[in-house]
Design an enzyme around this catalytic site. Structure first.
Site, PDB file in Angstrom:
ATOM      1  CB  CYS A   1      33.815  39.967  29.598  1.00  0.00           C
ATOM      2  SG  CYS A   1      35.147  40.641  30.613  1.00  0.00           S
TER       3      CYS A   1
ATOM      4  NE  ARG B   1      30.769  48.540  48.005  1.00  0.00           N
ATOM      5  CZ  ARG B   1      31.394  47.959  46.988  1.00  0.00           C
ATOM      6  NH1 ARG B   1      30.937  48.146  45.749  1.00  0.00           N
ATOM      7  NH2 ARG B   1      32.451  47.192  47.192  1.00  0.00           N
TER       8      ARG B   1
ATOM      9  CB  SER C   1      32.378  45.102  36.575  1.00  0.00           C
ATOM     10  OG  SER C   1      33.659  44.834  36.036  1.00  0.00           O
TER      11      SER C   1
ATOM     12  CG  HIS D   1      32.086  41.156  34.978  1.00  0.00           C
ATOM     13  ND1 HIS D   1      31.580  40.094  34.253  1.00  0.00           N
ATOM     14  CD2 HIS D   1      32.990  41.771  34.156  1.00  0.00           C
ATOM     15  CE1 HIS D   1      32.147  40.087  33.057  1.00  0.00           C
ATOM     16  NE2 HIS D   1      33.016  41.077  32.980  1.00  0.00           N
TER      17      HIS D   1
ATOM     18  CB  CYS E   1      32.908  45.526  26.220  1.00  0.00           C
ATOM     19  SG  CYS E   1      32.955  45.721  28.014  1.00  0.00           S
TER      20      CYS E   1
ATOM     21  N   GLY F   1      37.380  41.171  25.804  1.00  0.00           N
ATOM     22  CA  GLY F   1      38.791  41.349  25.490  1.00  0.00           C
ATOM     23  C   GLY F   1      39.068  41.175  24.011  1.00  0.00           C
TER      24      GLY F   1
END
Length: 385
Positions: free
Chosen positions: A89, A214, A240, A341, A371, A373
Site C-alpha cells: 500500500c 457517502r 478502505s 484507496h 501501513c 503489507g
C-alpha cells in the site's frame, strides 16, 4: 546540504469500484496525471531523469513496468525511463522516497514520483492467484516457506486479521470504529463542498470529483453490516474502499529549480521506513512515526497536519492512542474510508492532499504515514515553503 523540493502534485478523482474510472486502462490514468503535471509546472519533460511509479498486482494492463508505459501513453519523450515500485500500500509513498533520494544524493535533478491502480479491473491479490493457480501452487506468498513457518507458524496473514488484532489489542470497539468512519465521510463531504480538493484534482472526462464519500451514511446503517470475519468487529464500513485512480508529483533539486525557473511549494524534511510484526501487519505506522520523530527531534505538537492512510479505522485509532497526536490535525479532509484507496496511487494521493491543505491552512510541517503489507510503514515529513 542538498534539498529535494516538491514543485507540484496532482491527482485524478478517486473512482469507486465499478464507477467512472473502472474501464480506464491504468496506464491511461497514469498518463493523465503525468500530462497534467507537465502542463502545470511548465517543465521541459525531456529534462526529467526518471519516473518512479507505485503499482501493485502488476498483471495484465498493470504489467510491463507501468511507470514507463504511462509516460509513453502520455505522449512524453521516449528518452525518459520509468521504474515501478511495489511496497504494497505504500508503493507510491516509497516512489517519492526513491525520487527524493535521487535528488538528495546529487545524482538527479528532476524526478517524477507517482502511482496508478485500477482495482475494478485488477482486483487485489489477483496477480498472485493468477500466477499460482496454473502451476498448481498454494495461494499466497508465504505458503510453503519453511523459514516463514518456523518463525510465524500457521497464523493467518491477511489485512482483515491484522485489523482485528489491532482492535483487540488497543481496546477499540466496533462503535469507536464506526464513529471514526462516519467522521471520515463527513470530513470528506465538507472538503468537497468547500472546494478544498479543486486545485489538486485534474478531472478525467466526466469524473470531476471523488466518488467514494457517502453523504447519507449513518451509524445505524453501519451497525447493520455483518463483520467481514465471523465473530469479529471489522466491517466494510470501517475499511478502505476498493478504488481506481492515479497521482503524480515533481521533485527537483536546487539546481533544477534555478535552471528551469520552477517555484517549489515544499521541501522534503524527512524520509524513513520501518518494519514490525507481519501478522498484525497494520500497526507499523506507530513505531515508524516514533522513529521519525526521534530522528528529527520533533514531537507530535510540531506537526501541523497528518495524513495516515485509513486502511481500516483501528489503524488510525491505535496510532492516535500511542502518539497522543491531536485528532483535529489528522485526516482533516477525510481518508480512505471515505475517499478510497487505489493501492499503488494512495501514497502520492495522500501527499498531494497534504501539500494543498498545508497551503490552505498556512501550516508548516505535514507528516504522512501508512501501513503496508509485511508489517511495514513509510513516514515522510514535508515542510511547506
Amino acid at each position: 546540504m542538498p534539498e529535494a523540493y516538491i514543485v507540484d502534485a496532482v491527482r485524478t478523482p478517486v473512482g469507486r469500484r465499478g464507477g467512472g474510472l473502472s474501464a480506464v486502462h491504468p496506464a491511461d490514468l497514469g498518463a493523465h496525471v503525468l500530462k497534467a503535471l507537465v502542463e502545470r509546472t511548465g517543465v521541459d519533460p525531456a529534462a526529467v531523469e526518471d519516473v518512479v511509479f507505485g503499482c501493485l498486482d502488476t498483471v495484465g494492463p498493470q504489467a510491463g513496468d507501468i511507470a514507463r508505459t504511462a509516460w509513453l501513453a502520455a505522449g512524453l519523450p521516449e528518452e525518459v525511463p520509468g521504474v515501478t515500485v511495489d511496497r504494497q500500500c505504500g508503493s507510491s509513498q516509497q516512489a517519492v522516497h526513491f525520487a527524493a533520494q535521487g535528488v538528495l544524493s546529487g545524482t538527479q535533478d528532476l524526478v517524477v514520483a507517482g502511482g496508478t491502480q485500477n482495482m475494478s479491473m485488477i482486483p487485489i491479490a489477483f496477480a498472485s492467484r493468477q500466477a499460482a493457480e496454473p502451476l498448481g501452487l498454494t495461494e499466497g506468498p508465504y505458503a510453503g516457506s519453511a523459514g516463514w513457518r518456523a518463525r510465524y507458524g500457521d497464523a493467518p496473514v491477511n489485512q482483515f486479521h491484522g485489523a482485528q488484532l489491532i482492535a483487540q489489542q488497543w481496546g477499540i470497539s466496533r462503535r469507536d470504529m464506526e464513529e471514526f468512519a462516519l467522521t471520515s465521510h463527513r470530513r470528506a463531504v465538507r472538503a468537497a463542498d468547500e472546494g478544498r480538493f479543486d486545485r489538486e484534482i485534474t478531472p478525467y472526462g466526466d469524473v470531476v470529483a471523488d466518488e467514494g464519500p457517502r453523504r447519507d451514511t449513518t451509524l445505524e446503517k453501519m451497525a447493520a453490516l455483518k463483520p467481514v470475519v465471523e465473530g469479529g468487529t471489522i466491517t466494510a464500513a470501517v475499511s478502505s474502499q476498493v478504488s481506481d485512480g492515479a497521482a503524480a508529483m515533481l521533485l527537483a533539486s536546487e539546481r533544477a529549480v534555478r535552471v528551469h525557473g520552477l517555484r517549489p511549494r515544499a521541501r522534503v524534511h524527512h524520509l524513513s521506513v520501518r518494519g514490525e510484526d507481519p501478522i498484525r501487519m497494520l500497526s507499523a505506522p506507530i513505531p515508524a512515526t516514533a522513529y521519525a520523530l526521534k530522528k528529527t527531534g520533533m514531537s507530535p505538537a510540531d506537526i501541523d497536519l497528518v495524513e495516515i492512510n485509513e486502511a481500516f479505522a483501528p489503524v488510525v485509532l491505535a496510532w492516535l492512542k500511542e502518539t497522543g497526536a491531536d485528532p483535529d490535525r489528522v485526516n482533516v479532509n477525510g481518508g480512505a474510508i471515505a475517499l478510497g484507496h487505489p493501492l499503488g496511487a494512495t501514497g502520492v494521493r495522500l501527499m498531494t492532499t497534504l501539500l494543498h491543505e498545508l497551503e490552505r491552512t498556512g501550516g508548516r510541517f505535514g507528516l504522512q504515514t501508512m501501513c503496508e503489507g509485511g508489517g511495514q510503514a513509510n513516514v515522510t515529513i514535508i515542510e511547506r515553503l
